[in-house]
Design an enzyme around this catalytic site. Structure first.
Site, PDB file in Angstrom:
ATOM      1  CG  HIS A 129       7.294  -6.712  33.400  1.00  0.00           C
ATOM      2  ND1 HIS A 129       8.312  -6.445  32.785  1.00  0.00           N
ATOM      3  CD2 HIS A 129       6.515  -7.367  32.662  1.00  0.00           C
ATOM      4  CE1 HIS A 129       8.561  -6.802  31.745  1.00  0.00           C
ATOM      5  NE2 HIS A 129       7.318  -7.338  31.540  1.00  0.00           N
ATOM      6  CE1 TYR A 173      10.361  -6.854  28.520  1.00  0.00           C
ATOM      7  CE2 TYR A 173      10.244  -4.505  28.035  1.00  0.00           C
ATOM      8  CZ  TYR A 173       9.802  -6.049  28.253  1.00  0.00           C
ATOM      9  OH  TYR A 173       8.150  -5.790  28.261  1.00  0.00           O
TER      10      TYR A 173
HETATM   11  P1  NAD Z   1       6.457  -8.372  18.593  1.00  0.00           P
HETATM   12  O1  NAD Z   1       5.399  -9.151  18.407  1.00  0.00           O
HETATM   13  O2  NAD Z   1       6.545  -6.634  18.524  1.00  0.00           O
HETATM   14  O3  NAD Z   1       7.781  -8.819  17.833  1.00  0.00           O
HETATM   15  C1  NAD Z   1       9.112  -8.345  17.955  1.00  0.00           C
HETATM   16  C2  NAD Z   1      10.265  -8.894  16.929  1.00  0.00           C
HETATM   17  O4  NAD Z   1       9.833  -8.611  15.582  1.00  0.00           O
HETATM   18  C3  NAD Z   1      11.403  -8.741  17.244  1.00  0.00           C
HETATM   19  O5  NAD Z   1      12.488  -9.611  16.987  1.00  0.00           O
HETATM   20  C4  NAD Z   1      11.913  -7.524  16.138  1.00  0.00           C
HETATM   21  O6  NAD Z   1      12.952  -7.437  15.717  1.00  0.00           O
HETATM   22  C5  NAD Z   1      10.981  -8.086  14.866  1.00  0.00           C
HETATM   23  N1  NAD Z   1      10.280  -7.134  14.126  1.00  0.00           N
HETATM   24  C6  NAD Z   1      10.038  -5.987  14.268  1.00  0.00           C
HETATM   25  N2  NAD Z   1       9.403  -5.357  13.055  1.00  0.00           N
HETATM   26  C7  NAD Z   1       9.836  -6.097  12.356  1.00  0.00           C
HETATM   27  C8  NAD Z   1       9.937  -6.033  10.726  1.00  0.00           C
HETATM   28  N3  NAD Z   1       9.341  -5.048   9.998  1.00  0.00           N
HETATM   29  N4  NAD Z   1      10.363  -6.977  10.055  1.00  0.00           N
HETATM   30  C9  NAD Z   1      10.767  -8.289  10.478  1.00  0.00           C
HETATM   31  N5  NAD Z   1      11.037  -8.185  12.027  1.00  0.00           N
HETATM   32  C10 NAD Z   1      10.521  -7.325  12.682  1.00  0.00           C
HETATM   33  O7  NAD Z   1       7.094  -8.715  20.130  1.00  0.00           O
HETATM   34  P2  NAD Z   1       7.485  -7.718  21.312  1.00  0.00           P
HETATM   35  O8  NAD Z   1       8.680  -6.990  21.035  1.00  0.00           O
HETATM   36  O9  NAD Z   1       7.650  -8.779  22.562  1.00  0.00           O
HETATM   37  O10 NAD Z   1       6.373  -6.761  21.743  1.00  0.00           O
HETATM   38  C11 NAD Z   1       6.331  -5.623  21.602  1.00  0.00           C
HETATM   39  C12 NAD Z   1       6.455  -4.733  22.792  1.00  0.00           C
HETATM   40  O11 NAD Z   1       5.620  -4.673  23.675  1.00  0.00           O
HETATM   41  C13 NAD Z   1       7.709  -5.443  23.659  1.00  0.00           C
HETATM   42  O12 NAD Z   1       9.134  -4.679  22.891  1.00  0.00           O
HETATM   43  C14 NAD Z   1       7.481  -4.806  24.877  1.00  0.00           C
HETATM   44  O13 NAD Z   1       7.864  -3.111  25.160  1.00  0.00           O
HETATM   45  C15 NAD Z   1       5.913  -4.740  24.951  1.00  0.00           C
HETATM   46  N6  NAD Z   1       5.752  -6.094  25.838  1.00  0.00           N
HETATM   47  C16 NAD Z   1       5.447  -6.092  27.121  1.00  0.00           C
HETATM   48  C17 NAD Z   1       4.974  -7.145  27.638  1.00  0.00           C
HETATM   49  C18 NAD Z   1       4.743  -7.318  29.225  1.00  0.00           C
HETATM   50  O14 NAD Z   1       4.497  -6.294  29.588  1.00  0.00           O
HETATM   51  N7  NAD Z   1       4.486  -8.364  29.581  1.00  0.00           N
HETATM   52  C19 NAD Z   1       5.085  -8.429  27.027  1.00  0.00           C
HETATM   53  C20 NAD Z   1       5.318  -8.544  25.584  1.00  0.00           C
HETATM   54  C21 NAD Z   1       5.644  -7.360  24.845  1.00  0.00           C
END
Ligand code: NAD
Length: 313
Positions: free
Chosen positions: A115, A52
């Protein structure tokens, strides 16, 4: 509880990928406030990766956690270092944990995961990467180990013969898709593997923010997500709270990780914990989504795809 570990993770976890500016520029002072506010409000699970922002998120999270690291459950990853930069070799995994610990300013992580394993060969993941993770676990630098990735079939295949404590799946359980429950959940339950559900907002699609250029969802899914957001707004319901409220209802998932980078998002998302889903609105949203429900995209090396239905590809 996360599977058979002693990690009592909070129902909502803090996804720290936005701290690496992957969804757009963020303010480090504000993201530190968000992290500390989340901890003060009971969120105890934080997930990050060297991928990230190419180590930026780990550095920023490490700074934000100074003095409070011991109060939280910290997860990071290895094997993915850039959009198309992967190294799942044992030597890289062992170096990776030391580098992450330095950036996170700690001497152990609670969870260490390979990952996006669909970008490695299954033979290497099973024969080399997971044994290397087990060695890291034995060394005490990681308390528990796991894998992450997108195609559900590969997550199962990799853990049929090698023990892991946790599997992180993303974009497979939210208002747009629920296929996590078809195969992976029964498998994880049977194997007593902890399940983490990430991306309840479908990596930002279920918000009003602009869709990042790298987002892999096909046009039909984006358009349905936009209509979901619009209908929520018309009914004076915050779409993020609705979406997160739906996702955290999954009974086997130990924690749902939502990406956050400011205090307002933390405050809003915490409202999902006691939000009562309106069944009429939920039904209307499900009707909007029905034509593209459970649509997935290809991810990883060709032999590891498990694309079930992707009409627009
Ligand atoms: P998510 O679906 O959580 O969406 C994140 C987005 O939504 C960001 O742009 C954030 O600013 C926005 N957001 C969050 N809360 C909000 C709100 N209340 N109002 C408006 N916008 C809002 O997607 P994500 O961040 O990809 O997934 C969550 C976490 O899961 C990641 O940060 C990561 O730690 C993990 N993850 C891991 C993998 C992997 O290991 N392959 C893949 C995806 C996500």
């Amino acid at each position: 509880m996360l599977g058979e570990t002693d990690l009592f993770v909070s129902q909502i976890g803090f996804g720290a990928s936005p701290l690496g500016d992957v969804f757009g520029a963020t303010d480090p002072a504000e993201s530190t406030r968000a992290v500390r506010q989340a901890v003060a409000s009971g969120i105890n699970f934080f997930d990050v990766s060297p991928y990230y922002g190419r180590t930026l998120a780990e550095k920023r999270l490490g700074n934000a956690l100074i003095g409070i690291r011991k109060n939280i459950i910290l997860s990071t990853k290895c094997g993915r270092y850039g959009f198309d930069s992967f190294d799942f070799s044992a030597s890289r995994i062992k170096r990776s944990i030391d580098e992450s610990l330095t950036r996170l300013q700690t001497d152990y992580v609670d969870l260490f995961m390979a990952h996006d394993i669909e970008f490695g060969s299954l033979d290497q993941i099973v024969g080399e990467t997971l044994p290397a993770l087990q060695e890291v676990q034995k060394s005490g630098k990681a308390r528990y180990i796991g894998i992450t990735g997108y195609p559900l079939a590969i997550l199962k295949a990799a853990t049929e013969s090698q023990r892991v404590d946790a599997i992180l799946s993303y974009c497979h359980y939210n208002l747009l898709i629920t296929d996590l429950e078809d195969d992976l959940e029964p498998f994880a339950k049977a194997q007593r593997i902890g399940l983490i559900n990430a991306s309840p907002l479908h990596m930002g699609l279920l918000t009003e923010a602009e869709v990042p250029v790298w987002h892999p969802a096909p046009a039909g899914v984006r358009s349905a997500a936009k209509q979901v957001v619009e209908l929520c707004r018309a009914r004076e319901v915050d779409p993020a709270v609705m979406a997160l409220g739906f996702s955290i209802g999954q009974p086997y998932v130990a924690s749902t990780l939502v990406g956050m980078s400011n205090s307002e998002q933390v405050e809003t998302n915490l409202r999902a914990l006691d939000f009562e889903l309106d069944p009429v609105l939920l039904l209307e949203l499900q009707q909007i989504v029905a034509p593209v429900k459970d649509v997935v995209w290809a991810s990883g090396l060709s032999q590891t795809f498990d694309v079930k239905s992707c009409p627009e590809r």
